[in-house]
Design a protein around this motif. Structure first.
Motif, PDB file in Angstrom:
ATOM      1  N   ARG A 200      59.354  32.048  43.672  1.00  0.00           N
ATOM      2  CA  ARG A 200      57.856  32.080  44.417  1.00  0.00           C
ATOM      3  C   ARG A 200      57.747  32.736  43.121  1.00  0.00           C
ATOM      4  NH1 ARG A 200      54.691  32.704  49.668  1.00  0.00           N
ATOM      5  NH2 ARG A 200      52.775  31.643  48.870  1.00  0.00           N
ATOM      6  N   ILE A 201      56.566  32.278  42.401  1.00  0.00           N
ATOM      7  CA  ILE A 201      55.168  33.231  42.012  1.00  0.00           C
ATOM      8  C   ILE A 201      53.982  33.405  42.655  1.00  0.00           C
ATOM      9  CG2 ILE A 201      54.634  33.819  39.776  1.00  0.00           C
ATOM     10  CD1 ILE A 201      57.571  33.338  39.672  1.00  0.00           C
ATOM     11  N   VAL A 202      53.799  34.360  42.429  1.00  0.00           N
ATOM     12  CA  VAL A 202      52.059  34.844  43.046  1.00  0.00           C
ATOM     13  C   VAL A 202      51.832  35.301  42.269  1.00  0.00           C
ATOM     14  CG1 VAL A 202      52.834  34.432  46.177  1.00  0.00           C
ATOM     15  CG2 VAL A 202      52.723  37.183  44.636  1.00  0.00           C
ATOM     16  N   VAL A 203      50.395  35.349  41.751  1.00  0.00           N
ATOM     17  CA  VAL A 203      50.086  35.933  40.707  1.00  0.00           C
ATOM     18  C   VAL A 203      48.002  36.587  41.738  1.00  0.00           C
ATOM     19  CG1 VAL A 203      48.137  35.357  39.207  1.00  0.00           C
ATOM     20  CG2 VAL A 203      49.820  33.426  39.475  1.00  0.00           C
ATOM     21  N   THR A 204      48.059  37.826  41.609  1.00  0.00           N
ATOM     22  CA  THR A 204      47.906  39.568  42.266  1.00  0.00           C
ATOM     23  C   THR A 204      46.530  39.257  40.855  1.00  0.00           C
ATOM     24  OG1 THR A 204      48.676  40.723  41.382  1.00  0.00           O
ATOM     25  CG2 THR A 204      49.359  40.184  43.637  1.00  0.00           C
ATOM     26  N   GLY A 205      45.257  40.173  41.565  1.00  0.00           N
ATOM     27  CA  GLY A 205      44.402  40.545  40.493  1.00  0.00           C
ATOM     28  C   GLY A 205      43.124  41.115  41.419  1.00  0.00           C
ATOM     29  N   SER A 206      42.413  41.550  40.590  1.00  0.00           N
ATOM     30  CA  SER A 206      40.964  42.014  41.620  1.00  0.00           C
ATOM     31  C   SER A 206      40.111  40.337  41.778  1.00  0.00           C
ATOM     32  CB  SER A 206      40.119  42.849  40.843  1.00  0.00           C
ATOM     33  OG  SER A 206      39.512  42.490  39.375  1.00  0.00           O
ATOM     34  N   ALA A 207      38.934  40.778  42.683  1.00  0.00           N
ATOM     35  CA  ALA A 207      38.193  39.693  43.012  1.00  0.00           C
ATOM     36  C   ALA A 207      38.081  39.115  41.247  1.00  0.00           C
ATOM     37  CB  ALA A 207      37.192  39.707  44.095  1.00  0.00           C
ATOM     38  N   GLY A 208      36.964  39.869  40.814  1.00  0.00           N
ATOM     39  CA  GLY A 208      36.348  39.539  39.269  1.00  0.00           C
ATOM     40  C   GLY A 208      37.684  39.588  38.462  1.00  0.00           C
ATOM     41  N   GLU A 209      38.946  39.323  38.527  1.00  0.00           N
ATOM     42  CA  GLU A 209      40.074  38.510  37.987  1.00  0.00           C
ATOM     43  C   GLU A 209      40.362  37.532  38.177  1.00  0.00           C
ATOM     44  OE1 GLU A 209      42.350  42.677  36.064  1.00  0.00           O
ATOM     45  OE2 GLU A 209      42.618  42.628  37.781  1.00  0.00           O
ATOM     46  N   ARG A 210      40.019  36.902  39.278  1.00  0.00           N
ATOM     47  CA  ARG A 210      39.951  35.575  40.150  1.00  0.00           C
ATOM     48  C   ARG A 210      40.658  34.630  38.739  1.00  0.00           C
ATOM     49  NH1 ARG A 210      42.382  33.343  45.068  1.00  0.00           N
ATOM     50  NH2 ARG A 210      41.725  30.803  45.249  1.00  0.00           N
ATOM     51  N   GLY A 211      39.354  34.152  38.211  1.00  0.00           N
ATOM     52  CA  GLY A 211      39.665  33.182  37.027  1.00  0.00           C
ATOM     53  C   GLY A 211      40.602  33.811  36.267  1.00  0.00           C
ATOM     54  N   LEU A 212      40.901  34.302  35.627  1.00  0.00           N
ATOM     55  CA  LEU A 212      42.759  35.105  34.602  1.00  0.00           C
ATOM     56  C   LEU A 212      43.774  34.375  35.483  1.00  0.00           C
ATOM     57  CD1 LEU A 212      43.540  36.346  32.243  1.00  0.00           C
ATOM     58  CD2 LEU A 212      43.816  38.442  33.727  1.00  0.00           C
ATOM     59  N   ALA A 213      43.527  34.915  37.122  1.00  0.00           N
ATOM     60  CA  ALA A 213      44.646  34.130  37.915  1.00  0.00           C
ATOM     61  C   ALA A 213      44.310  32.453  37.896  1.00  0.00           C
ATOM     62  CB  ALA A 213      45.295  35.090  39.023  1.00  0.00           C
ATOM     63  N   GLU A 214      43.180  32.253  38.022  1.00  0.00           N
ATOM     64  CA  GLU A 214      43.984  30.693  38.079  1.00  0.00           C
ATOM     65  C   GLU A 214      44.042  30.066  36.704  1.00  0.00           C
ATOM     66  OE1 GLU A 214      39.955  29.971  39.722  1.00  0.00           O
ATOM     67  OE2 GLU A 214      40.368  30.341  41.629  1.00  0.00           O
ATOM     68  N   ARG A 215      43.630  30.499  35.735  1.00  0.00           N
ATOM     69  CA  ARG A 215      44.540  30.264  34.511  1.00  0.00           C
ATOM     70  C   ARG A 215      45.750  30.270  34.249  1.00  0.00           C
ATOM     71  NH1 ARG A 215      41.494  33.525  30.270  1.00  0.00           N
ATOM     72  NH2 ARG A 215      43.199  32.455  28.522  1.00  0.00           N
ATOM     73  N   LEU A 216      46.372  31.271  34.503  1.00  0.00           N
ATOM     74  CA  LEU A 216      47.490  31.975  34.336  1.00  0.00           C
ATOM     75  C   LEU A 216      48.442  30.468  35.272  1.00  0.00           C
ATOM     76  CD1 LEU A 216      49.311  35.165  34.712  1.00  0.00           C
ATOM     77  CD2 LEU A 216      50.610  33.219  36.132  1.00  0.00           C
ATOM     78  N   ALA A 217      47.964  30.136  36.596  1.00  0.00           N
ATOM     79  CA  ALA A 217      48.611  29.463  38.144  1.00  0.00           C
ATOM     80  C   ALA A 217      48.760  27.949  37.433  1.00  0.00           C
ATOM     81  CB  ALA A 217      47.595  30.049  39.422  1.00  0.00           C
ATOM     82  N   ALA A 218      47.187  27.207  36.239  1.00  0.00           N
ATOM     83  CA  ALA A 218      47.317  26.253  36.020  1.00  0.00           C
ATOM     84  C   ALA A 218      48.259  25.890  34.763  1.00  0.00           C
ATOM     85  CB  ALA A 218      45.487  25.824  35.545  1.00  0.00           C
ATOM     86  N   GLY A 219      48.267  27.113  34.450  1.00  0.00           N
ATOM     87  CA  GLY A 219      49.231  26.908  32.849  1.00  0.00           C
ATOM     88  C   GLY A 219      50.449  27.190  33.001  1.00  0.00           C
ATOM     89  N   ALA A 220      50.443  27.861  34.838  1.00  0.00           N
ATOM     90  CA  ALA A 220      52.168  28.191  34.972  1.00  0.00           C
ATOM     91  C   ALA A 220      52.735  26.300  35.588  1.00  0.00           C
ATOM     92  CB  ALA A 220      52.619  28.963  35.570  1.00  0.00           C
ATOM     93  N   GLY A 221      51.723  25.960  36.725  1.00  0.00           N
ATOM     94  CA  GLY A 221      52.137  24.568  37.300  1.00  0.00           C
ATOM     95  C   GLY A 221      52.277  25.382  38.728  1.00  0.00           C
ATOM     96  N   LEU A 222      51.321  26.404  39.523  1.00  0.00           N
ATOM     97  CA  LEU A 222      51.472  27.128  40.286  1.00  0.00           C
ATOM     98  C   LEU A 222      50.764  26.338  41.725  1.00  0.00           C
ATOM     99  CD1 LEU A 222      52.010  30.339  39.479  1.00  0.00           C
ATOM    100  CD2 LEU A 222      54.340  29.686  40.212  1.00  0.00           C
ATOM    101  N   PRO A 223      50.497  26.237  42.737  1.00  0.00           N
ATOM    102  CA  PRO A 223      49.951  26.058  43.417  1.00  0.00           C
ATOM    103  C   PRO A 223      48.780  26.836  43.744  1.00  0.00           C
ATOM    104  CG  PRO A 223      52.202  26.737  44.739  1.00  0.00           C
ATOM    105  CD  PRO A 223      51.945  26.349  43.727  1.00  0.00           C
ATOM    106  N   ALA A 224      47.608  26.029  44.398  1.00  0.00           N
ATOM    107  CA  ALA A 224      46.839  27.316  44.548  1.00  0.00           C
ATOM    108  C   ALA A 224      46.896  28.504  45.590  1.00  0.00           C
ATOM    109  CB  ALA A 224      45.398  26.269  44.742  1.00  0.00           C
ATOM    110  N   ASP A 225      47.678  27.871  46.197  1.00  0.00           N
ATOM    111  CA  ASP A 225      47.519  28.953  47.867  1.00  0.00           C
ATOM    112  C   ASP A 225      48.765  29.857  46.954  1.00  0.00           C
ATOM    113  OD1 ASP A 225      46.610  27.061  49.253  1.00  0.00           O
ATOM    114  OD2 ASP A 225      48.435  26.421  50.044  1.00  0.00           O
ATOM    115  N   ASP A 226      49.405  30.302  46.107  1.00  0.00           N
ATOM    116  CA  ASP A 226      50.008  31.592  45.379  1.00  0.00           C
ATOM    117  C   ASP A 226      49.290  32.514  44.417  1.00  0.00           C
ATOM    118  OD1 ASP A 226      51.999  30.758  46.620  1.00  0.00           O
ATOM    119  OD2 ASP A 226      53.043  30.125  45.230  1.00  0.00           O
ATOM    120  N   VAL A 227      47.802  32.028  44.304  1.00  0.00           N
ATOM    121  CA  VAL A 227      47.104  32.966  43.197  1.00  0.00           C
ATOM    122  C   VAL A 227      46.106  33.439  44.306  1.00  0.00           C
ATOM    123  CG1 VAL A 227      44.691  32.960  42.043  1.00  0.00           C
ATOM    124  CG2 VAL A 227      46.867  31.196  41.748  1.00  0.00           C
TER     125      VAL A 227
END
Length: 329
Positions: A200-227
């Protein structure tokens, strides 16, 4: 004075203890590299109330070290320190060696100032060594005037908060400056491969890095709940790391949390070399670095607007191989 105390019960009865004020008004990774020195101070000054001047946001982790009694808010060196009590019996500069940080502490008229030598500030002490590892540097300062401490004495107490994703692989693509960010598309490739292997992969970051984390999740095919970027408190992030299977990041605060909780980690270094900021040995922490050990570190590169060349030279297969080695360890 805006002071955060761990609990009212910690206040000693009777005559107030002398205070020791320690300055470390920097980020999470900076704080964690100072923990061994803070523990050395705690042992050397057992009768003192030890107050750490650090950003309020970091107070929960500072208190997990068990080395400080309280914190007072300090972010950088602009303006006076929030201190309205009697002059501290001891002031300790774990922030830097420049005249500004020395003078900030000296303005409180402490009974004693422990710091690296600075002629402009009129301060005597041991000489600053630019190439020294950060943990070793501050332990050397404490040892020079008080008693020895162990640079690898990093382990934090577990937070009371539960992990939002026990046993997950934590991928953290952000860093304070773009110069230290490995490309997010490469993080996504690593995350996708580890997910395909059953993690299971989760993506972390600050509130200001949310967009960066969502780009990573989209590229990796991760569900939104794991951001999880922007949705965890610092204590929840610490709990997440403490229960993680693996932490993959650049040279930033979450890497130092992995060191502090002895969790397997992969850290992609640049521009600062692991010789300055890397993990303790052995085994479970794997570093990937393409810098030249004979080339002096260019401190100005830290503040750049794009990844430094040594980061761009790091390929995805190298990081995946490092992840396998860290997981085995």
């Amino acid at each position: 004075m805006a002071v955060i105390e761990p609990s009212a019960e910690s206040a000693p009865p009777g005559t107030p203890r002398p205070s020791a004020l320690v300055l470390r008004a920097l980020g999470l990774g900076d704080l964690l590299t100072a923990v061994p020195a803070l523990r050395g101070l705690r042992r050397a000054l057992p009768g003192h109330r030890l107050v750490l001047a650090t950003p309020d946001a970091l107070a929960p982790v500072a208190l997990l070290s068990g080395a400080v009694d309280a914190t007072t808010d300090a972010r950088g060196l602009d303006g006076p320190l929030a201190w309205d009590g009697p002059p501290p019996a001891v002031a300790v500069n774990l922030h830097g060696s420049g005249p500004q940080s020395h003078q900030l502490l000296a303005s409180l008229r402490p009974g004693r100032l422990l710091a690296f030598a600075n002629t402009a500030a009129g301060v005597e002490g041991p000489a600053w060594e630019p190439a020294e590892h950060e943990r070793v540097r501050w332990c050397r300062l404490v040892a020079s005037q008080l008693e020895p401490c162990e640079p690898d004495d990093l382990v934090l107490a577990r937070p009371d908060a539960g992990s939002p994703a026990p046993g997950a692989v934590v991928v953290h693509p952000g860093a304070a400056y773009a110069s230290r960010r490995w490309p997010v598309e490469r993080f996504a490739e690593v995350a996708a491969t580890l997910r395909a292997a059953g993690h299971r992969i989760v993506v972390t970051g600050s509130a200001g890095e949310r967009g960066l984390a969502e780009r990573l999740a989209a590229g990796a095919g991760l569900p939104a709940d794991d951001v999880l970027a922007g949705s965890t408190s610092l204590l929840e992030l610490a709990a997440l790391v403490a229960d993680a299977a693996l932490v993959v990041s650049g040279d930033t605060g979450i890497a130092h949390l992995a060191f502090a909780y002895e969790r397997p980690s992969v850290t992609v270094f640049g521009p600062a070399p692991p010789a300055r900021w890397g993990p303790p040995p052995p085994g479970r922490h794997v570093v990937v670095w393409h810098g030249d050990p004979d080339d002096p570190w260019r401190e100005g590169d830290v503040f750049g607007a794009s990844p430094v060349p040594e980061l761009l030279d790091v390929a995805v297969p190298e990081v995946l191989d490092a992840a396998k080695r860290a997981l085995r360890a």
